[in-house]
Structure formats: structure tokens, C-alpha cells
Design an enzyme around this catalytic site. Structure first.
Site, PDB file in Angstrom:
ATOM      1  N   PHE A 131       0.844  -1.194   0.000  1.00 32.92           N
ATOM      2  CA  PHE A 131       0.000   0.000   0.000  1.00 32.92           C
ATOM      3  C   PHE A 131       0.880   1.245   0.000  1.00 32.92           C
ATOM      4  O   PHE A 131       1.639   1.479   0.947  1.00 32.92           O
ATOM      5  CB  PHE A 131      -0.930  -0.005   1.211  1.00 32.92           C
ATOM      6  CG  PHE A 131      -2.066  -0.969   1.073  1.00 32.92           C
ATOM      7  CD1 PHE A 131      -3.336  -0.524   0.736  1.00 32.92           C
ATOM      8  CD2 PHE A 131      -1.864  -2.325   1.257  1.00 32.92           C
ATOM      9  CE1 PHE A 131      -4.387  -1.418   0.593  1.00 32.92           C
ATOM     10  CE2 PHE A 131      -2.896  -3.227   1.112  1.00 32.92           C
ATOM     11  CZ  PHE A 131      -4.166  -2.781   0.778  1.00 32.92           C
ATOM     12  N   ALA A 132       0.772   2.020  -1.078  1.00 28.61           N
ATOM     13  CA  ALA A 132       1.525   3.262  -1.209  1.00 28.61           C
ATOM     14  C   ALA A 132       0.517   4.403  -1.317  1.00 28.61           C
ATOM     15  O   ALA A 132       0.304   4.984  -2.387  1.00 28.61           O
ATOM     16  CB  ALA A 132       2.426   3.206  -2.441  1.00 28.61           C
ATOM     17  N   THR A 255       1.364  -6.688  23.283  1.00 27.10           N
ATOM     18  CA  THR A 255       0.405  -5.576  23.214  1.00 27.10           C
ATOM     19  C   THR A 255      -0.858  -5.987  22.458  1.00 27.10           C
ATOM     20  O   THR A 255      -1.287  -5.322  21.511  1.00 27.10           O
ATOM     21  CB  THR A 255       1.052  -4.345  22.565  1.00 27.10           C
ATOM     22  OG1 THR A 255       1.605  -4.718  21.294  1.00 27.10           O
ATOM     23  CG2 THR A 255       2.147  -3.780  23.444  1.00 27.10           C
ATOM     24  N   GLU A 313      -3.377  -4.826  13.049  1.00 28.91           N
ATOM     25  CA  GLU A 313      -2.428  -5.769  13.640  1.00 28.91           C
ATOM     26  C   GLU A 313      -3.048  -6.487  14.834  1.00 28.91           C
ATOM     27  O   GLU A 313      -2.786  -7.682  15.062  1.00 28.91           O
ATOM     28  CB  GLU A 313      -1.161  -5.038  14.060  1.00 28.91           C
ATOM     29  CG  GLU A 313      -0.055  -5.942  14.572  1.00 28.91           C
ATOM     30  CD  GLU A 313       1.225  -5.181  14.832  1.00 28.91           C
ATOM     31  OE1 GLU A 313       2.099  -5.158  13.942  1.00 28.91           O
ATOM     32  OE2 GLU A 313       1.354  -4.586  15.930  1.00 28.91           O
TER      33      GLU A 313
END
Length: 363
Positions: A131-132, A255, A313
Site C-alpha cells: 500500500f503506497a 500488546t 495488527e
């Protein structure tokens, strides 16, 4: 009624009638076979219909050699090769964990032979999504240049570039059998939204085209560069990459999303590894299932006014906890030299973060 009397008195006429019917049926069947063309016609119809084959056998028969690496029940044939003999009592790596409790290999330098794997995965097409979007397009040229040097060298590759700035996609010389496909998508005001919508976009395009164009899909961050070999040793139905910040930590320190109200919630007494959101993949079918599940979970969270602590994430880690990856990539495959020093057990750094000003890029 005495059953013996029933069978003794009633069965004889009934049995005689049944035997007479069977005899007539056999007689007329033989008569039909004597009619010219009748037997050949039935045989021809049978051949046209084809033999009755169990569905599983039919699916296996229709698979070509090209697809054998995608079927866990089939073993691809490799040509005659010369390579060092492995020694059972002399493990290639004794300093690190090389196998998960669910028998998934953990990939480190020294535990695989690239020549054997290249032979097994010949004729494989790999798709790489990146992804740019917005200012992140500035990382694309270095990403593609280094990928051409180190990523799946010798194999067919399609780079799928998701961007809102197609005119800014650089032209990078590509080896034979490799191409860049630009997929124009919208941008979002917040970088967190861009991150979370990646799952949705990968899911949508997997259904629309990836299923028909590639065998495996590798999903990576663009603000990185390849520094060493990244090849077919990573390919598996579903793989994740260990996060460089947590490879030595206890699960309590991960996390994960800890709020029970979130779809990404993982209790403190659960967890195998902490996986990085910037490098995962597998077969297109498995990636489609993963990205669809993560996107749907984020939609539920959004409806409830929630956003997972580490966005996509967090949802990736929840998915991989309950859908164990079939291969795990060591921190060799994702490292940030600005965050920490390289430990001695990392013999190679294959894919590393590019130094950047996060605040400026994310504006």
C-alpha cells in the site's frame, strides 16, 4: 399367530412368484442384448456419461503438477539434485526454536535449502500486495528495486500496488515474468483508517482477481527495503511473522487488545507469539478468509465505537491465535535497526525498516 405356521404355509406361493418374476426379467434382458445395436448403444451412453468417480478423487485428478504445492495431500516431484546430507544428531540450529507446538516450522537461516524449495515451487506465481497511499508512495521505488534483487528471484511475481496516486508509481526495471499492477484506491484522512482498510481492500481484490491470477499472496509494508534473500521458503497455506519487538517477551507483555468489548480481545493467559501486521500471507484462499474475518471484526468494533489498540495488527493477532499459522517467519524477515541492536542469533536481516519521520509521513 405362530410365526412358524406363517412361514410354512404362506411363504411357498410368495417365494415361487418372486422366483418366476426374476427369471422373466433375466430372460427379457438377454433378449434385448440380442437386438442389433442395443448393446453398443448402452455402452456408448455409459462412456459418454463417464465412470462414477468419488468427488475427492475427481478433484485430485483435475489438479495439475503446477498445483501440487498448493495441495497439502500431494508431494511435488523434484529433479535429481546434489546437496549436503542432513545429520539427524547434528541439528542445523540448536540456538533457537525451529518448530511450534502445533508442528509449524519457524524459518531461520540455516534450516532450509533454497535449491530444493525452488524446485518444489517451480511454476508458482506469487502476488505481493503493498500500500503506497498518500505520502507513503515515496517509499515505493526503493521497495521495488530491492524486491527485484531479493524477493522470489527466479519466480513469477505480480506486485499489486494499492495507491491513490497512480501517476506517481515509479517505473522500475523488472526481470522476466514479473510485473507491476497498479490498483487505484481512495485515501483516508487518518493513517489508522488507511491501515485498517487494508484488510477490506485485500479481501475485495482477492475475490475479484487474486484468486484467478496468483497461487500465493504475500502482504507487506511499503516503508521497508529488502536486504537479503526472501524466497519460497516463506510460502505456506498461512504464515505470520514474529514482531521484532516481542520475539523474546512473555505473552503477558504482548500488546494484544485487552478490552473484552473489542472483537480483537485476547485474555492475558492466552497467546503464542506477537505477529507483525507488516508481513503475512499464504494461499489466496487462506488470505481471503483472514482478511475477510479481520475486516468484519473491525466493522463490528466500529459500530460499537471501538478501535483496537494496534488497529489491523490487533485483529491479525486474534485471527492467528485461533487459526494457527502453518509456518512462522523469524525476526530475520522483519527488523528495525533504529529500534534495537541486532542479536547474535540473527544471522541475516532480510527485510528492514527504512528510517523515516513517522509524524511527517502520516500527516
Amino acid at each position: 399367530m405362530d410365526p412358524r405356521g406363517f412361514w410354512g404355509k404362506s411363504a411357498s406361493p410368495w417365494l415361487c412368484g418372486f422366483l418366476l418374476f426374476a427369471a422373466c426379467l433375466g430372460f427379457y434382458s438377454n433378449i434385448f442384448n440380442l437386438i442389433p445395436g442395443w448393446g453398443q448403444r448402452r455402452e456408448s451412453e455409459s462412456q459418454e456419461a463417464g465412470p462414477v468417480v468419488p468427488q475427492r478423487m475427481l478433484e485430485t485428478r483435475q489438479c495439475s503438477d503446477r498445483d501440487s504445492h498448493l495441495d497439502p495431500c500431494r508431494v511435488p516431484k523434484v529433479p535429481r539434485m546434489l546437496y549436503p546430507n542432513v545429520q539427524l544428531l547434528n541439528p542445523m540450529r540448536a540456538d533457537v526454536l525451529v518448530l511450534t507446538p502445533w508442528f509449524a516450522p519457524i524459518v531461520w537461516e540455516g534450516v532450509f535449502d533454497s535449491a530444493i524449495l525452488d524446485a518444489q515451487f517451480r511454476n508458482t506465481t506469487i502476488g505481493l500486495t503493498v500500500f503506497a497511499i498518500k505520502k507513503y508512495v515515496v517509499f515505493l521505488e526503493l521497495f521495488l528495486q530491492t524486491a527485484e534483487k531479493h524477493f522470489m528471484v527466479g519466480h513469477r511475481v505480480i506486485y499489486y500496488v494499492f495507491t491513490d496516486r497512480p501517476a506517481d508509481v515509479p517505473r522500475v526495471p523488472l526481470a522476466e515474468g514479473r510485473q507491476v499492477v497498479v490498483l487505484e484506491v481512495r485515501n483516508y484522512a487518518r493513517w489508522q483508517e488507511v491501515s485498517m482498510h487494508r484488510m477490506e481492500m485485500i479481501s475485495n481484490f482477492s475475490q475479484q482477481r487474486f484468486l484467478h491470477e496468483v497461487d500465493y499472496l504475500v502482504c507487506m509494508d511499503v516503508d521497508m527495503k529488502f536486504c537479503d534473500h526472501v524466497g519460497v521458503e516463506i510460502l505456506s497455506p498461512l504464515f505470520g511473522t514474529l514482531h521484532p519487538g516481542f520475539y523474546g517477551a512473555a505473552r503477558e507483555a504482548f500488546t494484544y487488545e485487552r478490552r473484552p468489548q473489542s472483537q480483537a480481545y485476547i485474555p492475558r493467559d492466552e497467546g503464542d507469539f506477537y505477529y507483525a501486521g507488516g508481513f503475512f500471507g499464504g494461499s489466496v484462499v487462506e488470505v481471503l478468509q483472514l482478511t475477510t474475518a479481520c475486516h468484519q471484526a473491525m466493522v463490528v468494533d466500529q459500530a460499537n465505537g471501538l478501535e483496537a489498540v494496534w488497529h489491523d495488527e490487533s485483529h491479525l493477532n486474534k485471527y492467528l491465535l485461533y487459526h494457527k499459522p502453518t509456518k512462522v517467519l523469524s525476526p530475520e524477515y522483519l527488523w528495525d535497526e533504529q529500534m534495537q541492536q541486532r542479536p547474535p542469533f540473527l544471522r541475516k536481516l532480510r527485510y528492514v525498516a527504512v528510517p523515516k519521520n513517522h509524524a511527517e509521513i502520516r500527516q
